[in-house]
Design a protein around this motif. Structure first.
Motif, PDB file in Angstrom:
ATOM      1  N   ARG A  54      -2.157 -22.792 -28.328  1.00 21.37           N
ATOM      2  CA  ARG A  54      -1.672 -22.957 -26.953  1.00 21.37           C
ATOM      3  C   ARG A  54      -2.517 -22.135 -25.979  1.00 21.37           C
ATOM      4  N   MET A  55      -1.882 -21.351 -25.111  1.00 16.59           N
ATOM      5  CA  MET A  55      -2.611 -20.695 -24.036  1.00 16.59           C
ATOM      6  C   MET A  55      -3.669 -19.716 -24.539  1.00 16.59           C
ATOM      7  N   ALA A  56      -3.429 -19.108 -25.679  1.00 17.55           N
ATOM      8  CA  ALA A  56      -4.406 -18.154 -26.212  1.00 17.55           C
ATOM      9  C   ALA A  56      -5.732 -18.815 -26.536  1.00 17.55           C
ATOM     10  N   SER A  57      -5.725 -20.138 -26.744  1.00 17.73           N
ATOM     11  CA  SER A  57      -6.966 -20.835 -27.101  1.00 17.73           C
ATOM     12  C   SER A  57      -7.986 -20.805 -25.971  1.00 17.73           C
ATOM     13  N   LEU A  58      -7.534 -20.575 -24.727  1.00 18.38           N
ATOM     14  CA  LEU A  58      -8.471 -20.519 -23.614  1.00 18.38           C
ATOM     15  C   LEU A  58      -9.458 -19.381 -23.766  1.00 18.38           C
ATOM     16  N   PHE A  59      -9.063 -18.340 -24.510  1.00 15.42           N
ATOM     17  CA  PHE A  59      -9.889 -17.143 -24.598  1.00 15.42           C
ATOM     18  C   PHE A  59     -10.587 -17.007 -25.943  1.00 15.42           C
ATOM     19  N   THR A  60     -10.353 -17.945 -26.847  1.00 15.87           N
ATOM     20  CA  THR A  60     -11.004 -17.907 -28.143  1.00 15.87           C
ATOM     21  C   THR A  60     -12.505 -18.110 -27.982  1.00 15.87           C
TER      22      THR A  60
END
Length: 344
Positions: free
Chosen positions: A69-75
């Protein structure tokens, strides 16, 4: 291309829009844009071209979105924002806390900085980031921006008292403002200096440039009267800011509006309250039709003409003119040639 459209909740869509508009890193912005477009059913080929990535990269982004989810933007971000350290509930708590003043143990209202956020996250959630960029992103996410605070005089009264005084001034001005035979002006002085004229210049990267300037120090003071009905600003040059020059300027204003009553609202500078000026306010004197009102002490942010000065300084600041007189003339022209919608 067999990519499925990512499912995005209304709350996630709003967060993605926020990241698209405020994220300090291009990769985060591109991911947010891509996910928003794909969730809206836009052709993946078009989206890939828009964010300048291969379609296969978009497949990876969607797959990561479905799992993280939202954490994937920063992966995979080089700055390693490590936003996945915070749960959704913790992230909401961070946003809520950052929307409030830091508290009595920190600076007065509205000020946050990286060390304060670092300390709060560490003590509250036992979360620490390796890079200051991570903290800066959290601050931006909460709608804060990094800029120079306005000057604050320690002698300034409590804001509630200042607001009450401003309310009283507005009530006092209601009748004069409605009278076409009365001029109501917000007034103040300002000074421009030769060495403050050039702030920045555009030139080729990785090179240096030299401006040929006259290093002889020069300055010019002005007083301005901002008409609260028309928005016009009368700007007069002053040889100096003292009792005699201010009295002369007010007398000039009176001479320009014969037969009119004049109300001037200005600050508590000594030359606004001196005996020389007050003596002319009496019956039969040159300023008999002038009424003076003072703003609360040390509250220049409530004087609308301060915005006029800022507008004019910004207009002239980055233009290198041949001489200082040209700069002074440009300052005058900016204040006199337009109307300003700044009210008390």
């Amino acid at each position: 291309m067999g990519m499925r459209n990512p499912e995005v909740t209304d709350k996630e869509r709003q967060q993605l829009k926020d990241y698209k508009n405020t994220a300090p890193h291009k990769l985060v912005v591109k991911k947010a844009e891509a996910l928003l477009l794909l969730s809206a059913g836009v052709d993946p080929v078009i989206v890939a071209d828009f964010v300048d990535r291969e379609p296969s990269t978009l497949e990876d982004w969607v797959r990561d979105w479905c799992t993280q989810r939202m954490a994937s933007l920063f992966t995979g971000h080089a700055g390693n924002l490590n936003r996945s350290f915070l749960t959704a509930e913790q992230k909401e708590a961070v946003e809520q806390v950052l929307s409030q003043p830091p508290g009595d143990e920190y600076l007065p209202a509205q000020f946050w900085d990286v060390p304060k956020l670092d300390r709060w996250l560490s003590t509250t959630f036992n979360v620490e980031y390796a890079s200051p960029t991570s903290y800066q992103f959290l601050l931006r996410m909460a709608g804060l921006s990094f800029h120079k605070p306005e000057k604050f005089d320690r002698r300034r009264a409590d804001d509630k008292l200042i607001d009450q005084r401003i309310k009283e001034i507005r009530e006092e001005l209601a009748v004069p403002l409605a009278d076409e035979d009365t001029l109501v002006s917000a007034a103040d002085e300002v000074r421009i200096d030769q060495e403050a004229v050039v702030r920045r210049a555009w030139y080729e990267k990785n090179t240096k440039t030299v401006l040929q300037v006259d290093r002889q120090k020069a300055s010019q003071s002005f007083i301005g009267f901002l008409d609260q009905n028309t928005g016009q600003c009368l700007t007069l040059r002053l040889d100096w800011q003292n009792s005699a020059t201010i009295l002369e300027a007010v007398q000039t204003l009176v001479g320009l509006y014969p037969g009119k009553k004049i109300v001037i609202v200005w600050d508590n500078a000594t030359w606004h309250k001196n005996q020389l000026l007050r003596a002319e306010l009496g019956l039969g004197q040159s300023l008999r039709d002038v009424h003076l009102i003072n703003f609360p002490p040390y509250a220049p942010d409530h004087n609308p003409i301060e915005h006029v000065w800022n507008d004019a300084k910004n207009a002239i600041s980055n233009v290198q003119r041949d001489d200082f007189e040209s700069t002074v003339t440009a300052f005058e022209a900016h204040t006199r040639s337009r109307s300003f919608d700044y009210k008390i």
